[in-house]
Design a protein around this motif. Sequence first.
Motif, PDB file in Angstrom:
ATOM      1  N   UNK A   1       0.822  -1.216   0.000  1.00 47.65           N
ATOM      2  CA  UNK A   1       0.000   0.000   0.000  1.00 47.65           C
ATOM      3  C   UNK A   1       0.852   1.261   0.000  1.00 47.65           C
ATOM      4  N   UNK A   2       0.287   2.325  -0.596  1.00 46.11           N
ATOM      5  CA  UNK A   2       0.793   3.675  -0.352  1.00 46.11           C
ATOM      6  C   UNK A   2       0.587   3.919   1.141  1.00 46.11           C
ATOM      7  N   UNK A   3       1.690   4.020   1.870  1.00 45.98           N
ATOM      8  CA  UNK A   3       1.605   4.038   3.329  1.00 45.98           C
ATOM      9  C   UNK A   3       0.890   5.259   3.880  1.00 45.98           C
ATOM     10  N   UNK A   4       0.739   6.301   3.079  1.00 44.69           N
ATOM     11  CA  UNK A   4       0.090   7.509   3.587  1.00 44.69           C
ATOM     12  C   UNK A   4      -1.349   7.247   4.027  1.00 44.69           C
ATOM     13  N   UNK A   5      -1.955   6.169   3.551  1.00 52.48           N
ATOM     14  CA  UNK A   5      -3.317   5.832   3.946  1.00 52.48           C
ATOM     15  C   UNK A   5      -3.361   4.763   5.025  1.00 52.48           C
ATOM     16  N   UNK A   6      -2.216   4.365   5.525  1.00 53.25           N
ATOM     17  CA  UNK A   6      -2.142   3.263   6.494  1.00 53.25           C
ATOM     18  C   UNK A   6      -1.911   3.816   7.894  1.00 53.25           C
ATOM     19  N   UNK A   7      -2.788   3.521   8.845  1.00 52.63           N
ATOM     20  CA  UNK A   7      -2.621   4.074  10.197  1.00 52.63           C
ATOM     21  C   UNK A   7      -1.337   3.638  10.892  1.00 52.63           C
ATOM     22  N   UNK A   8      -0.797   2.485  10.550  1.00 54.08           N
ATOM     23  CA  UNK A   8       0.468   2.059  11.165  1.00 54.08           C
ATOM     24  C   UNK A   8       1.592   2.998  10.743  1.00 54.08           C
ATOM     25  N   UNK A   9       1.621   3.353   9.470  1.00 57.95           N
ATOM     26  CA  UNK A   9       2.633   4.310   9.013  1.00 57.95           C
ATOM     27  C   UNK A   9       2.423   5.670   9.654  1.00 57.95           C
TER      28      UNK A   9
END
Length: 210
Positions: free
Chosen positions: A98-106
């Motif tokens: 995933x594009x990490x910008x949409x991932x809460x872990x990132x």
Amino acid sequence: MALMHWATMNPTKAALLMAWLPGRPWFQGTAGADVERVAGYRFDDPAGAVGVETLLVRAGDGPIHQVPLTYRDAPLAGGDDWLVGTSEHSALGRRWVYDACADPVYAATLAAAVLADAGQAEEFFEVDGQREYRELTMSITGSGTRGADLPPVDAVRQVVEDDLTLVVTDSVELAVVRRLDGATAAEGAVLTGTWRGQPSPLPLAYARRR
């Protein structure tokens, strides 16, 4: 600590990015050009479930782009629009990238790096039961107070793609610099980085509490 595997991915990260990058509004380069890895850094997921890696890449003669990615063993709920692709990892099986910008872990790990100078993960390979250190390709520094208390960073509420990609959560707002040419800036605490060929720190991301 990030434990790496001597493994292959099919398709490779470069192949995934070669197909995905030209569709991004902040991308500058030639569509179809080979994607070259310049440097990168990783964060630790406290739960140990999600791989969090930021790649600095160049496509052909274009500028260096910053591409944060997360690697998951199952789809991210609500993340279909941010899926870079899937890949078969020879040691771990199918990975959803995933594009990490949409991932809460990132979002949580980036906030810690910027606001609390939490640093990056050390990287190791496991070889015959022994861990071998992998030399880091860049250094990062957060301008926040090391060890500072942070509000919980849970769901990502909004992502606005641009040269500075805005990531909005309930507790912090983050801005990720996409093209590392020193031409973009934002308010707040800042994460800077250096790498081979770039000895002067450049801004990578910004954060401020809401």
